[in-house]
Design an enzyme around this catalytic site. Sequence first.
Site, short mmCIF file in Angstrom:
data_model
loop_
_atom_site.label_atom_id
_atom_site.label_comp_id
_atom_site.label_asym_id
_atom_site.label_seq_id
_atom_site.Cartn_x
_atom_site.Cartn_y
_atom_site.Cartn_z
N GLU A 113 28.47 -33.76 -2.18
CA GLU A 113 28.70 -32.33 -2.45
C GLU A 113 30.19 -32.06 -2.47
O GLU A 113 30.97 -32.79 -1.86
CB GLU A 113 28.09 -31.49 -1.31
CG GLU A 113 26.59 -31.52 -1.30
CD GLU A 113 26.03 -30.80 -0.07
OE1 GLU A 113 26.77 -30.05 0.61
OE2 GLU A 113 24.85 -31.02 0.21
N LYS A 115 33.43 -30.22 -1.23
CA LYS A 115 33.81 -29.61 0.05
C LYS A 115 34.59 -28.34 -0.27
O LYS A 115 35.76 -28.40 -0.67
CB LYS A 115 34.62 -30.59 0.89
CG LYS A 115 34.89 -30.07 2.27
CD LYS A 115 35.42 -31.17 3.16
CE LYS A 115 35.61 -30.70 4.58
NZ LYS A 115 36.65 -29.69 4.72
N ASP A 117 36.71 -25.10 0.00
CA ASP A 117 37.82 -24.80 0.91
C ASP A 117 37.83 -23.31 1.23
O ASP A 117 38.51 -22.51 0.58
CB ASP A 117 39.14 -25.21 0.24
CG ASP A 117 40.23 -25.40 1.27
OD1 ASP A 117 39.94 -25.33 2.47
OD2 ASP A 117 41.38 -25.63 0.86
N TYR A 224 25.06 -24.56 2.17
CA TYR A 224 24.82 -25.99 2.01
C TYR A 224 23.92 -26.62 3.05
O TYR A 224 23.69 -27.81 3.01
CB TYR A 224 26.15 -26.75 1.94
CG TYR A 224 27.08 -26.47 3.11
CD1 TYR A 224 26.74 -26.87 4.39
CD2 TYR A 224 28.28 -25.80 2.91
CE1 TYR A 224 27.56 -26.59 5.47
CE2 TYR A 224 29.11 -25.52 3.98
CZ TYR A 224 28.74 -25.92 5.25
OH TYR A 224 29.56 -25.64 6.30
N LYS A 312 38.64 -36.55 2.02
CA LYS A 312 39.67 -35.55 1.73
C LYS A 312 40.52 -36.02 0.55
O LYS A 312 40.97 -37.16 0.53
CB LYS A 312 40.58 -35.38 2.95
CG LYS A 312 39.91 -34.66 4.10
CD LYS A 312 39.85 -33.18 3.80
CE LYS A 312 39.70 -32.38 5.06
NZ LYS A 312 40.76 -31.50 5.36
N CYS A 406 75.12 -9.70 -6.07
CA CYS A 406 74.23 -10.35 -7.04
C CYS A 406 74.84 -11.69 -7.45
O CYS A 406 75.99 -11.73 -7.89
CB CYS A 406 74.05 -9.44 -8.26
SG CYS A 406 73.21 -10.26 -9.62
N CYS A 409 75.86 -11.24 -11.44
CA CYS A 409 76.90 -10.34 -11.95
C CYS A 409 77.93 -9.96 -10.90
O CYS A 409 78.93 -9.31 -11.22
CB CYS A 409 76.26 -9.09 -12.56
SG CYS A 409 75.55 -8.00 -11.33
N CYS A 424 69.54 -6.01 -7.30
CA CYS A 424 70.80 -5.77 -7.98
C CYS A 424 70.56 -4.56 -8.86
O CYS A 424 69.70 -4.59 -9.74
CB CYS A 424 71.18 -6.98 -8.83
SG CYS A 424 72.43 -6.57 -10.07
N CYS A 429 73.46 -5.92 -15.70
CA CYS A 429 73.40 -7.32 -15.22
C CYS A 429 72.68 -8.18 -16.26
O CYS A 429 71.51 -7.94 -16.59
CB CYS A 429 72.69 -7.39 -13.87
SG CYS A 429 72.40 -9.08 -13.30
#
Length: 667
Positions: A113, A115, A117, A224, A312, A406, A409, A424, A429
Amino acid sequence: MTDRIAAEIAQLSEELRRHEWLYYVAAAPELPDSEFDRLMKRLEALETEHPALVAPDSPTRRVGGGPSDGMATIEHAIPMLSLDNSYDESELTEFEGRARRILGEQDMEYVCELKIDGVAVSLLYEDGAYVRGATRGDGRVGERITDNLRTIRSIPLRLRGDAPAALEVRGEVYMPRDKLDAVNVQREEAGEPRFANPRNAAAGSVRLQNASATASRPLDVFLYSVAENGAPLTGTHAETLESMAGWGFRTNPEARVVATIDEAVAYCHEWTERRPELLYEIDGVVVKVNALSQQRELGSTAKSPRWAISYKFPATRAMTVVREIQAQVGRTGVLTPRATLAPVELDGVTISHATLHNADEVARKDIRVGDTVTLERAGGVIPAVVAVVKERRPEDAEPFAMPSVCPACGEAVTRIADEAATRCANPGCLAQLHRRLEHFASRKALDIDGMGTSVAQSLADAGMVRDLSDVYSLDVSALADLDGMAEPSARGLTHSIAASKNRDPARLLHAIGVPFVGANIAELLVDEFGSIDAVAAASAEALEAIHGIGERVAASVVGFFASDANRRVLDVMRQSGVRMARETTAVETTDTLAGATFVLTGELPTLARADAGARIKAAGGRVTGSVSGKTDYVVAGANAGSKLTRAQDLGVAVLDEDALLDLLRAD
Ligand code: IVH
């Protein structure tokens, strides 16, 4: 000697306890699983050799982390164990060897199956009705999250067919990969930290204090297994999965029965490759002995069953070192810190940069130059720094600070008090103009073929585009003067520019770069108002009345259209023939719906929300933004969220588009 070992055991236990808490309770793991397992195995080995040194509260004596404070708990009648991990073929073969030593020469089959997450849950049914839902917690005691889980549409509240009178099933709640972005946008708007990955998002969402908050999170589930709590099950695990599907549970379609461990290995390799096809994250494969009689014979250790093992996938996480953190200027002037990393391989791709999102995020995770960090490919696409491994920080590492000017510029930057952003504010700019133009022409915005990053940059540098409306006065001869652009490409580009004039106005709204207005929000706004002009004229209150639009977006839209410069850009575009409105069908006025109050939510199959609203108003009805006892009808389409739930709670009539059209036709 024993002292040294006792000290190592104490240190390992301390470290593991912290990482367990980070993983299970804080949902913010710092270490890759393989590293965690390595530490745990080292502790187990030391304790096996020196049993006198095993503390009763050692991490090896536990199944997982504890439930968090403040939530009601339940005790699992049958503990929710975890799985032993394996990382390569030889460990799977060893698993088969261990099973063979117990089962001898019996024929064995396996079920492979995916897995999933997400976050493990248990669901209890009595006489076919859903009565309780819980997290795994520490495996013995979990958190009661009955109401939260009830909001997940794929969890049946009543079972079908011949389900047993008492039934407990287990599975994994997850957040689809493509939904994480939208959830993170909402969180940023609410000033909350982003979720690093769909698993953390799922874990955070099922444990919210308020079920209607969970309802607004896009969650789903795969079940499951059945926890035996009635008569012992007979037959095979594959048959159990089939029965579960028959009772109405959502089971994963990729489960496969295989006859040998080699075929199980092949399944693991197949899904290592095919993983990107899925709309959800998986972190491996689970291989289970199929015959339930054999599962019983194999039994479990205190932590995990001997009849199942997880494989895994290699390095969904990786560790590396931060070499530099630089601020990059985005299209709205926002400075984004970006880390340069010692190159590391993650899912077969070499990663040497990662965005750190904003200064708050860097401060929250306390990421410093020189730090060892854990990286993850969040949502399968963008590599993200999940956490800093604090134990490995160099002593002289300094906290990161955003620059005060910035970097493109040189103008002083401003930090907006209630935003996570540093900006900025220099309208001239050039770095911002590069990014704005690139975004304007990008696939999801106005899709101007031939105006990629480098052309956009050259156009801005050459002064041919000073604001976005200048795009529509470019001609072939001017373009052909651009470095590296031959006449045929220039001609092609003018055609793409001409084609972009007729895109849907929602794409234009997204393209012009209103801060916080991404493709989805632009769509919501144009669905509601029908045109850019109507959006521009809307008050903050009218904007906020739309489900999915918060205070911050509303203020940003109002602020953007209050600027003369922005309005001028749009006026010039309009004069150049750029489409600003959706066609709305002229509607006849009647009083069919006089006095009735409606709320619209979700995406209707054929009508834009603005259209549906216009028709209701033309028939004498009222359209409001929120559901209350005074609402007569809620018109709900796909992906309707909390408004639909609220309507159901209050017993307000819910209509789909067809029913609304019928109502409009009735005299
Ligand atoms: S079987 C005895 N099957 O993986 C435990 N677990 O450590 C039996 N998981 O969080 C678990 N997909 O929720 C099993 N197809 C699958 C799974 C799966 C995800 C999760 C499980 C738990 C962890 C196991």
